[in-house]
Design a protein around this motif. Sequence first.
Motif, PDB file in Angstrom:
ATOM      1  N   MET A 274       0.919  -1.196  -0.104  1.00 26.72           N
ATOM      2  CA  MET A 274       0.169   0.125   0.080  1.00 26.72           C
ATOM      3  C   MET A 274       0.796   1.281  -0.044  1.00 26.72           C
ATOM      4  SD  MET A 274      -2.930  -1.135   2.742  1.00 26.72           S
ATOM      5  CE  MET A 274      -2.520   0.364   3.951  1.00 26.72           C
ATOM      6  N   TRP A 275       0.559   2.283  -0.729  1.00 24.70           N
ATOM      7  CA  TRP A 275       1.032   3.474  -0.711  1.00 24.70           C
ATOM      8  C   TRP A 275      -0.028   4.476  -0.100  1.00 24.70           C
ATOM      9  CZ3 TRP A 275       6.282   3.814  -1.806  1.00 24.70           C
ATOM     10  CH2 TRP A 275       6.778   2.694  -2.469  1.00 24.70           C
ATOM     11  N   VAL A 276       0.852   5.116   0.836  1.00 20.70           N
ATOM     12  CA  VAL A 276      -0.088   6.362   1.600  1.00 20.70           C
ATOM     13  C   VAL A 276       0.633   7.635   1.408  1.00 20.70           C
ATOM     14  CG1 VAL A 276      -1.123   7.073   3.902  1.00 20.70           C
ATOM     15  CG2 VAL A 276      -0.678   4.401   3.163  1.00 20.70           C
ATOM     16  N   GLU A 277      -0.184   8.540   1.035  1.00 17.77           N
ATOM     17  CA  GLU A 277       0.256   9.874   1.166  1.00 17.77           C
ATOM     18  C   GLU A 277      -0.048  10.561   2.497  1.00 17.77           C
ATOM     19  OE1 GLU A 277       1.819  13.469  -0.136  1.00 17.77           O
ATOM     20  OE2 GLU A 277       1.634  11.845  -1.503  1.00 17.77           O
ATOM     21  N   ILE A 278       0.830  10.790   3.272  1.00 18.63           N
ATOM     22  CA  ILE A 278       0.817  10.824   4.770  1.00 18.63           C
ATOM     23  C   ILE A 278       0.508  12.374   4.779  1.00 18.63           C
ATOM     24  CG2 ILE A 278       1.970  11.333   6.990  1.00 18.63           C
ATOM     25  CD1 ILE A 278       3.803   8.857   5.985  1.00 18.63           C
ATOM     26  N   SER A 279      -0.590  12.492   5.717  1.00 17.88           N
ATOM     27  CA  SER A 279      -1.136  13.811   6.163  1.00 17.88           C
ATOM     28  C   SER A 279      -0.849  14.210   7.629  1.00 17.88           C
ATOM     29  CB  SER A 279      -2.574  14.000   5.874  1.00 17.88           C
ATOM     30  OG  SER A 279      -3.157  12.995   6.570  1.00 17.88           O
ATOM     31  N   HIS A 280      -0.718  13.181   8.383  1.00 21.01           N
ATOM     32  CA  HIS A 280      -0.584  13.220   9.714  1.00 21.01           C
ATOM     33  C   HIS A 280       0.448  12.153  10.302  1.00 21.01           C
ATOM     34  CE1 HIS A 280      -1.414  15.122  13.704  1.00 21.01           C
ATOM     35  NE2 HIS A 280      -1.386  13.764  14.022  1.00 21.01           N
ATOM     36  N   TRP A 281       1.404  12.469  10.972  1.00 20.28           N
ATOM     37  CA  TRP A 281       2.467  11.695  11.792  1.00 20.28           C
ATOM     38  C   TRP A 281       2.862  12.016  12.907  1.00 20.28           C
ATOM     39  CZ3 TRP A 281       6.514   8.676   8.331  1.00 20.28           C
ATOM     40  CH2 TRP A 281       7.285   7.504   9.038  1.00 20.28           C
TER      41      TRP A 281
ATOM     42  N   VAL B  42       5.235   0.057   8.731  1.00 17.30           N
ATOM     43  CA  VAL B  42       5.605   0.705   7.435  1.00 17.30           C
ATOM     44  C   VAL B  42       7.103  -0.003   7.231  1.00 17.30           C
ATOM     45  CG1 VAL B  42       6.475   3.001   6.793  1.00 17.30           C
ATOM     46  CG2 VAL B  42       4.518   2.881   8.106  1.00 17.30           C
ATOM     47  N   PHE B  43       6.971  -0.333   5.899  1.00 19.07           N
ATOM     48  CA  PHE B  43       8.504  -0.855   5.252  1.00 19.07           C
ATOM     49  C   PHE B  43       9.362   0.211   4.724  1.00 19.07           C
ATOM     50  CE2 PHE B  43      10.814  -2.181   1.798  1.00 19.07           C
ATOM     51  CZ  PHE B  43      11.730  -3.130   2.459  1.00 19.07           C
TER      52      PHE B  43
ATOM     53  N   ASN C 108      13.138   5.454   0.830  1.00 17.94           N
ATOM     54  CA  ASN C 108      13.289   4.938  -0.297  1.00 17.94           C
ATOM     55  C   ASN C 108      14.176   3.463  -0.338  1.00 17.94           C
ATOM     56  OD1 ASN C 108      12.272   4.583  -2.923  1.00 17.94           O
ATOM     57  ND2 ASN C 108      14.035   5.977  -3.968  1.00 17.94           N
ATOM     58  N   THR C 109      13.806   2.968   0.560  1.00 15.48           N
ATOM     59  CA  THR C 109      14.832   1.437   0.355  1.00 15.48           C
ATOM     60  C   THR C 109      14.010   0.707  -0.602  1.00 15.48           C
ATOM     61  OG1 THR C 109      14.922   1.683   2.882  1.00 15.48           O
ATOM     62  CG2 THR C 109      15.078  -0.442   2.054  1.00 15.48           C
ATOM     63  N   THR C 110      12.835   0.743  -0.889  1.00 17.93           N
ATOM     64  CA  THR C 110      12.302  -0.241  -2.178  1.00 17.93           C
ATOM     65  C   THR C 110      13.076   0.175  -3.374  1.00 17.93           C
ATOM     66  OG1 THR C 110      10.182  -0.091  -0.868  1.00 17.93           O
ATOM     67  CG2 THR C 110      10.067  -0.590  -3.172  1.00 17.93           C
ATOM     68  N   GLY C 111      13.165   1.589  -3.476  1.00 20.40           N
ATOM     69  CA  GLY C 111      14.189   1.899  -4.660  1.00 20.40           C
ATOM     70  C   GLY C 111      15.393   1.638  -4.982  1.00 20.40           C
TER      71      GLY C 111
ATOM     72  N   ILE D 197      15.285  -2.222  -5.738  1.00 20.19           N
ATOM     73  CA  ILE D 197      14.835  -2.464  -7.154  1.00 20.19           C
ATOM     74  C   ILE D 197      16.280  -2.297  -8.033  1.00 20.19           C
ATOM     75  CG2 ILE D 197      13.528  -1.585  -8.920  1.00 20.19           C
ATOM     76  CD1 ILE D 197      11.296  -1.351  -7.053  1.00 20.19           C
ATOM     77  N   GLU D 198      16.758  -1.136  -7.550  1.00 19.88           N
ATOM     78  CA  GLU D 198      17.882  -0.641  -8.332  1.00 19.88           C
ATOM     79  C   GLU D 198      19.047  -1.688  -8.282  1.00 19.88           C
ATOM     80  OE1 GLU D 198      21.235   2.626  -7.958  1.00 19.88           O
ATOM     81  OE2 GLU D 198      19.237   3.261  -7.841  1.00 19.88           O
ATOM     82  N   LYS D 199      19.287  -2.184  -7.013  1.00 21.81           N
ATOM     83  CA  LYS D 199      20.314  -3.290  -7.000  1.00 21.81           C
ATOM     84  C   LYS D 199      19.815  -4.551  -7.699  1.00 21.81           C
ATOM     85  CE  LYS D 199      22.326  -5.838  -3.349  1.00 21.81           C
ATOM     86  NZ  LYS D 199      22.363  -6.552  -1.946  1.00 21.81           N
ATOM     87  N   MET D 200      18.610  -5.056  -7.795  1.00 20.46           N
ATOM     88  CA  MET D 200      18.075  -6.180  -8.364  1.00 20.46           C
ATOM     89  C   MET D 200      18.227  -5.972  -9.895  1.00 20.46           C
ATOM     90  SD  MET D 200      14.854  -7.138  -6.081  1.00 20.46           S
ATOM     91  CE  MET D 200      13.741  -7.725  -7.556  1.00 20.46           C
ATOM     92  N   GLU D 201      17.948  -4.818 -10.343  1.00 24.25           N
ATOM     93  CA  GLU D 201      18.330  -4.495 -11.927  1.00 24.25           C
ATOM     94  C   GLU D 201      19.732  -4.281 -12.164  1.00 24.25           C
ATOM     95  OE1 GLU D 201      16.394  -0.668 -12.027  1.00 24.25           O
ATOM     96  OE2 GLU D 201      14.475  -1.501 -12.724  1.00 24.25           O
ATOM     97  N   LYS D 202      20.662  -3.940 -11.230  1.00 25.88           N
ATOM     98  CA  LYS D 202      22.160  -4.185 -11.528  1.00 25.88           C
ATOM     99  C   LYS D 202      22.369  -5.554 -11.532  1.00 25.88           C
ATOM    100  CE  LYS D 202      23.335   0.453  -9.760  1.00 25.88           C
ATOM    101  NZ  LYS D 202      24.094   1.101  -8.981  1.00 25.88           N
ATOM    102  N   GLU D 203      22.082  -6.492 -10.622  1.00 28.44           N
ATOM    103  CA  GLU D 203      22.294  -7.783 -10.506  1.00 28.44           C
ATOM    104  C   GLU D 203      21.837  -8.520 -11.959  1.00 28.44           C
ATOM    105  OE1 GLU D 203      20.828  -9.363  -6.810  1.00 28.44           O
ATOM    106  OE2 GLU D 203      22.377  -8.441  -5.777  1.00 28.44           O
TER     107      GLU D 203
END
Length: 89
Positions: A1-8, A39-40, A53-56, A59-65
């Motif tokens: 899930m992607w959430v645009e945060i309004s309050h934390w 939250v991941f 942006n750990t996800t990014g 993904i970048e590491k997987m693409e390079k591999e």
Amino acid sequence: MWVEISHWKNKGIRGVLENDPELVPDCAGEVVEIREEDVFDYIHKYGRTREGNTTGELIEKMEKESISLTTTSLDELSKRIAGTDCGPK
């Protein structure tokens, strides 16, 4: 899930769901409340700086591999072809 945060605040997060999740009944556009420990990843932009942006990065590491594996496979294939009558003449 992607959430645009309004309050934390403390460990509670509220925001607008940006996509339709598969395993829960919520829909994109709904306001949701989640716990920080659930939250991941996140992306926090301020000025020209970004954090998270750990996800990014994964993904970048997987693409390079994947590119590295493809290149290695092509190199090995070239060596095998060079040792046969199938190589360039």
